[in-house]
Write a protein that holds these residues in place. Structure first.
Motif, mmCIF file in Angstrom:
data_model
loop_
_atom_site.group_PDB
_atom_site.id
_atom_site.type_symbol
_atom_site.label_atom_id
_atom_site.label_comp_id
_atom_site.label_asym_id
_atom_site.label_seq_id
_atom_site.Cartn_x
_atom_site.Cartn_y
_atom_site.Cartn_z
ATOM 1 N N CYS A 119 -7.116 -11.297 -3.110
ATOM 2 C CA CYS A 119 -7.182 -12.430 -4.038
ATOM 3 C C CYS A 119 -5.817 -12.673 -4.689
ATOM 4 O O CYS A 119 -5.380 -13.851 -4.839
ATOM 5 N N LYS A 120 -5.158 -11.650 -5.070
ATOM 6 C CA LYS A 120 -3.831 -11.811 -5.680
ATOM 7 C C LYS A 120 -2.832 -12.359 -4.673
ATOM 8 O O LYS A 120 -1.994 -13.233 -5.010
ATOM 9 N N GLU A 121 -2.898 -11.875 -3.437
ATOM 10 C CA GLU A 121 -1.962 -12.395 -2.412
ATOM 11 C C GLU A 121 -2.252 -13.873 -2.103
ATOM 12 O O GLU A 121 -1.323 -14.679 -1.897
ATOM 13 N N ALA A 122 -3.514 -14.249 -2.053
ATOM 14 C CA ALA A 122 -3.857 -15.652 -1.777
ATOM 15 C C ALA A 122 -3.376 -16.552 -2.913
ATOM 16 O O ALA A 122 -2.887 -17.688 -2.686
ATOM 17 N N GLU A 123 -3.473 -16.029 -4.141
ATOM 18 C CA GLU A 123 -3.012 -16.814 -5.291
ATOM 19 C C GLU A 123 -1.488 -16.967 -5.266
ATOM 20 O O GLU A 123 -0.966 -18.076 -5.509
ATOM 21 N N ARG A 124 -0.788 -15.947 -4.925
ATOM 22 C CA ARG A 124 0.679 -16.058 -4.840
ATOM 23 C C ARG A 124 1.082 -17.009 -3.705
ATOM 24 O O ARG A 124 2.027 -17.816 -3.846
ATOM 25 N N ALA A 125 0.342 -16.887 -2.567
ATOM 26 C CA ALA A 125 0.689 -17.773 -1.435
ATOM 27 C C ALA A 125 0.443 -19.237 -1.791
ATOM 28 O O ALA A 125 1.189 -20.133 -1.388
ATOM 29 N N GLN A 126 -0.585 -19.487 -2.587
ATOM 30 C CA GLN A 126 -0.876 -20.857 -3.002
ATOM 31 C C GLN A 126 0.217 -21.376 -3.925
ATOM 32 O O GLN A 126 0.649 -22.542 -3.806
ATOM 33 N N HIS A 127 0.703 -20.572 -4.863
ATOM 34 C CA HIS A 127 1.808 -20.986 -5.726
ATOM 35 C C HIS A 127 3.072 -21.266 -4.932
ATOM 36 O O HIS A 127 3.789 -22.256 -5.217
ATOM 37 N N VAL A 128 3.350 -20.437 -3.974
ATOM 38 C CA VAL A 128 4.540 -20.640 -3.129
ATOM 39 C C VAL A 128 4.401 -21.944 -2.343
ATOM 40 O O VAL A 128 5.357 -22.740 -2.214
ATOM 41 N N SER A 129 3.188 -22.166 -1.809
ATOM 42 C CA SER A 129 2.961 -23.382 -1.022
ATOM 43 C C SER A 129 3.128 -24.625 -1.898
ATOM 44 O O SER A 129 3.746 -25.620 -1.481
ATOM 45 N N ASP A 130 2.648 -24.616 -3.128
ATOM 46 C CA ASP A 130 2.775 -25.771 -4.023
ATOM 47 C C ASP A 130 4.239 -25.984 -4.404
ATOM 48 O O ASP A 130 4.698 -27.139 -4.480
ATOM 49 N N LYS A 150 -4.214 -16.468 3.624
ATOM 50 C CA LYS A 150 -4.458 -15.492 2.544
ATOM 51 C C LYS A 150 -5.777 -15.782 1.848
ATOM 52 O O LYS A 150 -6.512 -14.861 1.452
ATOM 53 N N LYS A 151 -6.102 -17.011 1.752
ATOM 54 C CA LYS A 151 -7.351 -17.380 1.089
ATOM 55 C C LYS A 151 -8.554 -16.920 1.928
ATOM 56 O O LYS A 151 -9.564 -16.425 1.388
ATOM 57 N N GLN A 152 -8.442 -17.120 3.248
ATOM 58 C CA GLN A 152 -9.522 -16.668 4.117
ATOM 59 C C GLN A 152 -9.683 -15.142 4.073
ATOM 60 O O GLN A 152 -10.792 -14.625 4.078
ATOM 61 N N ALA A 153 -8.543 -14.431 4.040
ATOM 62 C CA ALA A 153 -8.597 -12.970 3.957
ATOM 63 C C ALA A 153 -9.252 -12.547 2.657
ATOM 64 O O ALA A 153 -10.050 -11.589 2.621
ATOM 65 N N ALA A 154 -8.952 -13.238 1.569
ATOM 66 C CA ALA A 154 -9.572 -12.905 0.278
ATOM 67 C C ALA A 154 -11.060 -13.150 0.329
ATOM 68 O O ALA A 154 -11.871 -12.397 -0.235
ATOM 69 N N GLU A 155 -11.447 -14.210 1.035
ATOM 70 C CA GLU A 155 -12.878 -14.483 1.163
ATOM 71 C C GLU A 155 -13.602 -13.401 1.968
ATOM 72 O O GLU A 155 -14.711 -12.973 1.626
ATOM 73 N N GLU A 156 -12.904 -12.923 3.039
ATOM 74 C CA GLU A 156 -13.495 -11.834 3.840
ATOM 75 C C GLU A 156 -13.630 -10.558 2.987
ATOM 76 O O GLU A 156 -14.645 -9.837 3.050
#
Length: 561
Positions: A119-130, A150-156
């Motif tokens: 979840c933390k990695e997906a959140e960081r990846a989203q900030h980087v993408s924005d 990263k979001k899919q991995a967090a969901e898994e």
């Protein structure tokens, strides 16, 4: 285990107690063969019965110890091993359940941490993408793809975490509500069975002891009956019957009128006459009369005296008669050594052996009449039994010889002749000995009857036929019950030696011609007179070698006799 150890120690104590009773009491105090004469007394019989019952008590205690060991200790030992195995199984089940719940918890923690990280990695990846989309549209597509991954991995990870959480909750519920309670219940059941088994063992222990109580009670009742059967009067009466001598008590002492000139006739039953006659052969009348027994035992020659010399020579030693040959009597030093080295129990027997010159006489003349009669009767009974056994053996040999003569193939009849001759000789010896004892018993019975039929004189004293009395008294000897040392016997007169005498044998006293000596004991019919030179020198001399001058009291007694 603790109760098993307790029962084992209890059994060991019971077994030790039984052995102590049996070997330290019952066997130790059991009547010995040397004290078999006491079996006639009621108190001895009661004590022997008590010892037998005590031995039975020890047997019951041993049986109790054996039952405790076999029925309780062995069973509890086996059951303890089974409990240990079952207890180990329950503990293993508990450890497995604990390990399973701990594994489920670790799985939950692992999925939780992974979900948190994703979840933390997906959140960081989203900030980087924005941020990239605002600065550079070319790199924005790549950053969006990474953020999407990263979001899919967090969901898994979230799904795994939910699954692990649900599984842990189920495992935890099953652990605390099913597995552990079942294990504890089994352990509790096991403990209840263990306690119940201890209860049964305690009951079995008490029941094992209760089984021996009836026998113990019977033993105690038998001890009480034995104690009630003691009859003091009967015991003392038996002692009287065994040890009564059969002699008559002396008569009253007569008044001595010194103012009268008439000669007083001394009654044989008077005390004075007992004193004088006791020096010859009747000093056995009272067992309380003390005398120098050891001196008498060592000094009596017990052999015929030598004849007086035909031509006495005052100083000639060659013409002086010799004392009896030393071969006829065992050395005095050997007999004294046997006496001194013997124990207190056999010392009296040694002294009696010295008195009689060996073993007790066959006619039991060393005993008082009543005891002599009983002893002779016992010997007659024993000889009759031996004769019966010899006759049975002889009859068996005769029958066997007849069988061999009819059937030579079974054996040689001549081989039995030596044994037959031996049995016949033994039978002849026993029959001769039986006749001798029967004759001695008849004499003794006549002596006792004669003593009881003595008639009374007008003055109150007793008189008897002295020719018959001397005949019977010659067959008896003195009491052997008291061997205490005392002062020397008093002198009853003096004597003068007519010939010289060399007393080379034990118990004799040398003297020269014309010597004056004190007379201690008169000739008892064996040809010897006991004399004394001084308090230390005393012995026997031939009566034919001396001339005796008795005191007035002794002369009166001689005249009366």
């Amino acid at each position: 285990e603790r109760y098993t150890k307790f029962i084992k120690e209890r059994a060991d104590i019971e077994l030790s107690y039984a052995k102590q009773i049996r070997y330290h009491l019952s066997k130790k105090y059991h009547p010995k063969r040397s004290r078999e004469d006491e079996s006639r007394y009621t108190w001895c019989l009661a004590f022997a019965a008590t010892l037998r019952q005590l031995n039975e008590l020890s047997v019951q205690r041993e049986e109790l110890a054996e039952n405790l060991n076999s029925q309780i200790v062995c069973e509890l030992t086996r059951y303890t091993q089974e409990l240990k195995t079952e207890r180990k199984t329950h503990f293993q089940d508990g450890r497995r359940a604990q390990q399973h719940i701990e594994g489920s918890w670790k799985q939950l923690e692992s999925s939780k941490r992974r979900f948190e990280r994703d979840c933390k990695e997906a959140e960081r990846a989203q900030h980087v993408s924005d941020r990239i989309d605002l600065d550079n549209k070319t790199d924005g597509e790549k950053a969006r793809q990474t953020a999407q991954q990263k979001k899919q991995a967090a969901e898994e990870s979230r799904k795994d975490y939910v699954t692990s959480l649900n599984q842990f909750n189920q495992d935890q519920h099953q652990h605390y509500h099913t597995l552990v309670p079942v294990i504890y219940q089994r352990i509790q059941d096991m403990e209840e069975r263990r306690i119940e088994r201890i209860c049964e063992s305690m009951r079995s222990s008490a029941e094992a002891e209760r089984k021996v109580l009836p026998v113990v009670s019977r033993c105690l009742d038998a001890m009480m009956d034995a104690a009630e059967g003691i009859q003091p009067r009967m015991d003392t009466q038996q002692v009287v019957e065994v040890y009564k001598s059969g002699f008559d008590p002396p008569g009253d002492v007569e008044f001595e009128d010194y103012s009268a000139t008439m000669r007083r006739s001394i009654s044989e039953s008077s005390y004075l006459d007992n004193r004088t006659e006791g020096r010859r052969h009747s000093r056995k009348l009272w067992p309380f009369i003390r005398k120098n027994k050891l001196l008498t035992l060592l000094s009596s020659p017990r052999q015929p005296p030598p004849p007086p010399p035909t031509s006495p020579s005052p100083g000639g030693v060659a013409n002086s008669p010799q004392s009896p040959p030393p071969a006829a009597r065992e050395p005095i030093t050997q007999r004294l050594n046997d006496l001194m080295t013997s124990g207190s129990r056999t010392r009296k027997q040694c002294l009696r052996s010295l008195k009689r010159g060996g073993s007790s006489p066959a006619d039991c003349s060393h005993l008082p009449p009543e005891q002599r009669r009983k002893k002779l009767q016992t010997r007659i009974n024993n000889i009759n039994q031996e004769i019966q056994r010899e006759r049975e053996q002889r009859d068996a040999l005769l029958k066997m010889r007849e069988v061999y003569e009819r059937s030579p193939q079974m054996g040689d009849a001549g081989s039995l002749e030596p044994r037959l001759d031996e049995v016949k000789q033994s039978l002849q010896k026993l029959e001769d000995e039986l006749r001798r004892h029967q004759v001695n018993k008849i004499y003794t019975q006549m002596h006792i009857s004669y003593k009881h039929n003595a008639h009374t004189l007008p003055d109150g004293s007793y008189t008897e036929d002295h020719s018959a009395e001397l005949h019977f008294k010659s067959r008896s000897s003195e009491f052997d019950d008291d061997f205490d040392d005392e002062e020397p016997l008093p002198s009853i007169g003096t004597c003068k030696s007519l010939y010289p005498f060399q007393g080379q044998n034990e118990g004799t006293l040398s003297m020269v011609e014309g010597e004056l000596l004190s007379v201690v004991e008169e000739d008892k019919g064996d040809g010897w007179t006991r004399v004394r030179r001084n308090l230390e020198e005393e012995g026997y001399v031939p009566t034919s070698y001396i001339k005796v001058f008795l005191d007035s009291s002794a002369k009166g007694a001689m005249t009366y006799i």
